[in-house]
Design a protein around this motif. Structure first.
Motif, PDB file in Angstrom:
ATOM      1  N   ALA A   1      -4.599   5.064  -9.339  1.00 52.06           N
ATOM      2  CA  ALA A   1      -4.412   3.617  -9.565  1.00 52.06           C
ATOM      3  C   ALA A   1      -5.722   2.861  -9.349  1.00 52.06           C
ATOM      4  O   ALA A   1      -6.037   1.931 -10.104  1.00 52.06           O
TER       5      ALA A   1
ATOM      6  N   SER B   1       6.499   5.158 -19.239  1.00 54.68           N
ATOM      7  CA  SER B   1       6.373   3.857 -18.577  1.00 54.68           C
ATOM      8  C   SER B   1       7.097   2.767 -19.375  1.00 54.68           C
ATOM      9  O   SER B   1       7.662   1.840 -18.795  1.00 54.68           O
TER      10      SER B   1
ATOM     11  N   LEU C   1      11.035   1.733  -9.013  1.00 51.20           N
ATOM     12  CA  LEU C   1      10.683   2.916  -8.218  1.00 51.20           C
ATOM     13  C   LEU C   1      11.887   3.422  -7.426  1.00 51.20           C
ATOM     14  O   LEU C   1      12.102   4.629  -7.295  1.00 51.20           O
TER      15      LEU C   1
ATOM     16  N   LEU D   1       0.203  -0.337 -15.239  1.00 51.49           N
ATOM     17  CA  LEU D   1       0.320  -1.721 -14.764  1.00 51.49           C
ATOM     18  C   LEU D   1      -1.008  -2.201 -14.174  1.00 51.49           C
ATOM     19  O   LEU D   1      -1.431  -3.340 -14.398  1.00 51.49           O
ATOM     20  N   THR D   2      -1.660  -1.320 -13.431  1.00 53.27           N
ATOM     21  CA  THR D   2      -2.926  -1.679 -12.785  1.00 53.27           C
ATOM     22  C   THR D   2      -3.999  -1.973 -13.829  1.00 53.27           C
ATOM     23  O   THR D   2      -4.741  -2.946 -13.721  1.00 53.27           O
TER      24      THR D   2
ATOM     25  N   VAL E   1       2.394   3.065 -12.670  1.00 52.23           N
ATOM     26  CA  VAL E   1       1.526   2.253 -11.806  1.00 52.23           C
ATOM     27  C   VAL E   1       0.092   2.172 -12.342  1.00 52.23           C
ATOM     28  O   VAL E   1      -0.470   1.072 -12.426  1.00 52.23           O
TER      29      VAL E   1
ATOM     30  N   LEU F   1       8.828  -3.804  -9.980  1.00 49.67           N
ATOM     31  CA  LEU F   1       8.243  -2.496  -9.669  1.00 49.67           C
ATOM     32  C   LEU F   1       9.053  -1.812  -8.573  1.00 49.67           C
ATOM     33  O   LEU F   1       9.351  -0.618  -8.664  1.00 49.67           O
ATOM     34  N   ASP F   2       9.445  -2.575  -7.549  1.00 54.43           N
ATOM     35  CA  ASP F   2      10.224  -1.974  -6.451  1.00 54.43           C
ATOM     36  C   ASP F   2      11.561  -1.436  -6.947  1.00 54.43           C
ATOM     37  O   ASP F   2      11.971  -0.336  -6.588  1.00 54.43           O
TER      38      ASP F   2
END
Ligand code: NDP
Ligand code: MG
Length: 389
Positions: free
Chosen positions: A84, A124, A371, A108-109, A105, A367-368
């Motif tokens: 990341a 994703s 995941l 997204l980063t 991730v 995101l939480d």
């Protein structure tokens, strides 16, 4: 010079991308390359292309990579957080060619920089399409499709108005078992499922092509990427894998994208977009090819397709549950824990459980929450292994 990064550089798509980059190496400043266990390839490419940073996603591979790059001045790091961080390094263009939900991730980063992300990592989009595309919008970033069907749709849509689109047709080769009797599918072995008739790809996507989970993922990817409803998207079995997708318009026209089954076309299109540049792919001789064939997919042979329709209709976090259950089921098939047809049964059971017990279909996509859904779905899918009749 254009600053570029490639995540998943040692894989099938990653290596095709580096092949294109190496042919015109002077045009690129390679910021970061990431890989996994194949540290020998990663080190070789990082040196050949003069990358600033090389990262393996596995901490246990750190020392080997460090030794391989000792004295080169190339920075080395390991672990998912380091991948990341590599994605956070400023680059004009980044390719996400990581396999699996692990690509979310880093994607997204990279998008948070507001530059361009070429996306091969379909997981994703399946897992968290609205989150990913929302992040791109928020930062003014561009997401370009690299999956061949989606690149084909994207190209067929250049200059078109989405309101004139009636349908999107993505093609499927039919995979390794397209000519097997359906009754025999339950006995399919790992070696048999790992052999694609037309494309040379990573092992996981090759098995997903045999089961059509790959096409199921691509249906969801199409819905997310092009913001079309599930009833506008069709799968067509096309054995030759030369037409990658077609877009149907309101005047009855079908715009088909035809090209050789070589990922360097879709990768190259995304690399040079919005220009087209000369690419080292075969030029098709259609007279020699003679004919192209089309068939409707057989629902009994490919139960994954109906699961994708269910996911698209349910919405919410269904895609995250679907993808994670599929990844766990695929791990189980590769490890010899479950049979070939059990994969779709495991995914169906996981979706049933997560729809009735955790309400995935109505949950918000953060995101939480993604995941957590991914974590739970892998557990439920593993539990389903023991409940197969
Ligand atoms: P591969 O398995 O060949 O390569 C995957 C890459 O990701 C490798 O660099 C691998 O490292 C790395 N990797 C594996 N696990 C992780 C992880 N947990 N975290 C970070 N990196 C990881 O896959 P493909 O190239 O076939 O596919 C990549 C993506 O592109 C997938 O999403 C696939 O669906 C999609 N795609 C692929 C196509 C193809 O032609 N192959 C066509 C269209 C889409 P290492 O190998 O060093 O262990
Ligand atoms: Mg594809």
């Amino acid at each position: 010079m254009r600053r570029i990064s490639v995540f998943g550089a040692t894989g099938s798509v990653g290596q095709s991308a580096l092949d294109l980059v190496a042919r015109d190496a002077g045009a690129y400043d390679v910021v970061a390359l990431t890989g996994g266990r194949n540290v020998v390839q990663l080190a070789k490419d990082a040196q050949a292309l003069g990358a600033d940073l090389a990262v393996t996603c596995y901490p246990e591979c750190y020392q080997d990579l460090k030794d391989l790059l000792a004295g080169t001045g190339i920075a080395v790091a390991a672990g998912p957080a380091a991948v990341a961080e590599a994605a956070a390094r400023e680059a004009d263009w980044a390719l996400s060619a990581i396999v699996g939900a692990a690509g979310l991730v880093p994607g997204l980063t990279a998008l948070a920089q507001g530059n361009t992300l070429a996306l091969a990592n379909k997981e994703s989009l399946v897992t968290a399409g609205p989150l990913l595309l929302g992040e791109a919008k928020a930062h003014g970033a561009t997401v370009l499709p690299v999956d061949s069907e989606h690149s084909a749709v994207f190209q067929a849509l250049v200059g078109e108005d989405m309101t004139a689109v009636e349908r999107v047709i993505i093609t499927a080769s039919g995979g390794a078992f397209r000519d097997w009797p359906v009754e025999k599918l339950a006995t399919a072995t790992l070696a048999e499922a790992s052999n694609h008739p037309n494309w040379d790809m990573g092992q996981r996507i090759t098995i997903d092509s045999a089961s059509m989970f790959n096409k199921a993922m691509e249906l969801i990817e199409t819905k997310e990427f092009f913001n079309v409803s599930s009833d506008m998207i069709e799968v067509l079995v096309h054995r030759e894998s030369l037409i990658h997708a077609m877009v149907g318009f309101n005047d009855g026209a079908l715009m088909a994208h035809v090209g050789p089954p070589d990922m360097r076309h879709a990768i190259g299109y995304a690399l040079h977009w919005p220009e087209r540049r000369t690419l080292p792919v075969e030029r098709l001789d259609l007279a020699k090819i003679g004919k192209l064939t089309f068939e409707a997919p057989d629902a009994a042979r490919y139960p994954a397709l109906a699961l994708a329709t269910r996911v698209m209709e349910q919405g919410g976090l269904s895609g995250a549950a679907f993808n994670a259950a599929k990844e766990r089921a695929l791990d189980g098939f590769i490890a010899g824990e479950i049979g070939f047809l059990d994969m779709s049964r495991v995914v169906a059971a996981t979706l049933d459980k997560m729809s009735s017990q955790t309400g995935v279909q109505t949950a918000d996509i953060t995101l939480d929450s993604v995941l957590e859904t991914d974590r739970l779905a892998r557990i439920y899918a593993g539990e389903a292994f023991g409940q197969l009749g």
